[in-house]
Scaffold this active site. Structure first.
Site, mmCIF file in Angstrom:
data_model
loop_
_atom_site.group_PDB
_atom_site.id
_atom_site.type_symbol
_atom_site.label_atom_id
_atom_site.label_comp_id
_atom_site.label_asym_id
_atom_site.label_seq_id
_atom_site.Cartn_x
_atom_site.Cartn_y
_atom_site.Cartn_z
ATOM 1 N N GLY A 1 -44.381 -5.310 -27.862
ATOM 2 C CA GLY A 1 -43.959 -6.687 -27.667
ATOM 3 C C GLY A 1 -42.882 -6.790 -26.609
ATOM 4 N N SER A 2 -42.082 -7.806 -26.711
ATOM 5 C CA SER A 2 -41.043 -8.051 -25.716
ATOM 6 C C SER A 2 -39.878 -7.085 -25.895
ATOM 7 C CB SER A 2 -40.523 -9.488 -25.840
ATOM 8 O OG SER A 2 -39.806 -9.646 -27.059
ATOM 9 N N GLU B 1 -43.253 0.013 -27.288
ATOM 10 C CA GLU B 1 -43.962 -0.329 -26.048
ATOM 11 C C GLU B 1 -43.583 -1.764 -25.711
ATOM 12 O OE1 GLU B 1 -45.415 1.768 -24.302
ATOM 13 O OE2 GLU B 1 -45.847 3.416 -25.667
ATOM 14 N N CYS C 1 -48.906 -5.836 -20.293
ATOM 15 C CA CYS C 1 -47.610 -5.185 -20.044
ATOM 16 C C CYS C 1 -47.664 -4.406 -18.739
ATOM 17 C CB CYS C 1 -47.231 -4.277 -21.208
ATOM 18 S SG CYS C 1 -48.501 -3.101 -21.673
#
Length: 519
Positions: A250-251, A272, A306
């Site tokens: 995620g962020s 990640e 991403c």
């Protein structure tokens, strides 16, 4: 840019094949679906704004029930020989092969990526199953010489326990499989919390894999699903001391919170997080190759990977040519329903993402950016969901504040460089460190880029783009990307606990370091 022709809503036959009902439970222990009592969340497709199905999400009590089943399952599953666990994963791969098309269509329809990308995501699941099957016979330890006579010293790897997997909306099934299939052959059990934006994909996966579990008599609770809010189940998962490993995608903001809370209980994390990936185009590059890779990297999944290419750093002597050719390519992009194979770009995930896109473009203008093409919110027939935008190229004077921030949208920042060192400084001069690439036919340039003085990213490519990582290599990045590694190479070691063993097969008791202790 070319607008897509209006397309009709897709047939919902794929939902029937995947057993997606109008109202779905959000909690599963492999083959048993729980009677959930959390709030209902509707899944609405960004493709056409249509309601797909409703999920009655998991509550905290549902979470507790799932974890108790998972704990019991781990005590059994860890005793299965690893190759036998691998055989179950092999059959999971075969099941995914049978349902690749409907699952790929659901990924496309619920998330908004193109159908080809949806199929590719399911193929990643199949590939990691194949990889994990081989791995199940290769969970190697080492034997080391002991300094003591008639002693043998070695290490072995044991299953870790329950692995919590938190996934993001942009890869609603593949990222789970990168973690789950490796964890399963390692002897762990898995609890999956999917993004609230793509819960149906996770539900479909569990329904597809249930027959494999049943015919192999796999203990109930080896794979588990808890679809619910962060407040109801996400926080519980992160803080639960019964879960030794959390893998979260995620962020960066979310990852920092997860890291701190899991570390507070001395748990492990695989993170990640954000990417702010750059391609460097040298004057010695094959420009046809570079432009094709840049375009897919920048607009694929509507900029919601991403590994999306967010910055293009071009040498001054070819800068104007690259700029003009890229603008011409963007003019030919077809934007529309991602299930239509003629379209290149689908929608953003929701209207909140659209607002972030608009806001970022305005900030870029305020920071000296020059919008070359795109940046509009699209309206009219085919765009009723309000989630379609035109991919944008913005000339920027350098790594300004907006350029240093990851915006999950199809915005490509274009910058100029003179020397290779200048280009690498621009590439590395952001907080994130996931993926990077250089296009050049110069061996000297490519080797410098890959050296310790070059890219500081976890992924560094030559003459291919920043996106499209294969499952055979460990996937992940540095700095604010989190430092985690998933999928291939030796990433499996994160899902196991290492144990060092020494056996004395003699009749004396010599001590290490020559210490004397006589009684």
């Amino acid at each position: 840019m070319l607008a897509a022709e209006t397309t009709q809503a897709p047939s919902k036959a794929f939902l029937e094949k995947l057993q997606i009902e109008a109202l779905c439970s959000g909690a599963c222990t492999g083959t048993r679906w729980l009677e959930t009592d959390g709030p209902e969340i509707a899944s609405v497709s960004p493709t056409d704004g249509q309601h797909i199905a409703t999920v009655r999400t998991a509550s905290r009590s549902n979470y507790e029930a799932v974890i108790q089943v998972a704990e019991a399952a781990f005590r059994q599953w860890r005793t299965w020989p690893a190759p036998k666990r691998g055989e179950v994963v092999r059959q999971m791969g075969e099941q995914l092969r049978l349902y690749k098309e409907p699952l790929g269509m659901l990924v496309s329809y619920e998330m908004g990526k193109s159908y080809q990308e949806g199929l590719g995501e399911v193929q990643e699941m199949i590939d990691i199953c194949d990889f994990a099957v081989g791995l199940s016979r290769q969970l190697y330890g080492l034997t080391m010489p002991s300094e003591r006579p008639q002693h043998r010293m070695f290490e072995q790897w044991h299953p870790l326990g329950i692995v919590g997997v938190i996934t993001a909306f942009n890869f609603p099934v593949a990222v789970w499989s990168w973690n789950a299939m490796i964890a399963l052959v390692c002897g762990d059990v898995v609890v999956w919390k999917p993004s609230s934006k793509t819960m149906l994909c996770a539900i479909a996966v569990h329904k597809l894999l249930a027959p494999v579990l049943q015919r192999n008599n796999v203990p109930e609770g080896v794979i588990n699903l808890i679809a619910g809010s962060s407040q109801a189940v996400g926080d519980a998962l992160i803080d639960d001391i019964r879960i030794p490993l959390i893998s979260a995608t995620g962020s960066t903001r979310m990852g920092k919170q997860v890291a701190q809370r899991v570390a507070a209980r001395l748990g492990r994390t695989i993170l990640e997080l954000g990417g702010n990936n750059a391609i460097i185009i040298s004057a010695q590059a094959n420009l046809d190759l570079a432009l094709r890779a840049t375009t897919f990297g920048a607009v694929g999944t509507c900029g919601q990977r991403c590994t999306t290419t967010r910055r293009l750093i071009v040498q001054d002597v070819v800068y104007e040519e690259v700029k003009q050719r890229l603008v011409n390519i963007y003019r030919q992009l077809r934007i529309g329903n991602p299930l239509d194979p003629q379209n290149h770009v689908g929608p953003l995930i929701d209207q909140a993402a659209v607002q972030e896109f608009v806001k970022a473009i305005e900030e870029a203008r305020q920071q000296g950016g020059n919008v070359l093409i795109g940046g509009e919110v699209l309206e009219g027939p085919g765009y009723e969901s309000g989630c379609y935008v035109s991919p944008c190229i913005i000339e920027m004077p350098g790594n300004t504040p907006i350029v240093q921030r990851e915006t999950f949208a199809p915005i490509l920042y274009l910058m100029k460089y003179r020397t290779l060192q200048e280009a690498i400084d621009l590439q590395n001069g952001v907080p994130q460190g996931l993926s990077s690439a250089i296009f050049t036919d110069s061996v000297r340039e490519m080797e410098f880029f890959l050296s310790v003085e070059g890219s500081d990213c976890g992924i560094a490519n030559v003459n291919i783009g920043t996106s499209g990582a294969e499952i055979g290599g460990a996937f992940g990045g540095e700095k604010e990307t989190g430092g985690g590694r998933e999928s291939g190479s030796d990433a499996w070691k994160q899902y196991m606990r290492r144990q060092t063993n020494t056996i004395n097969f003699g009749t004396a008791l010599p001590l290490a370091q020559g210490i004397q202790f006589n009684i």
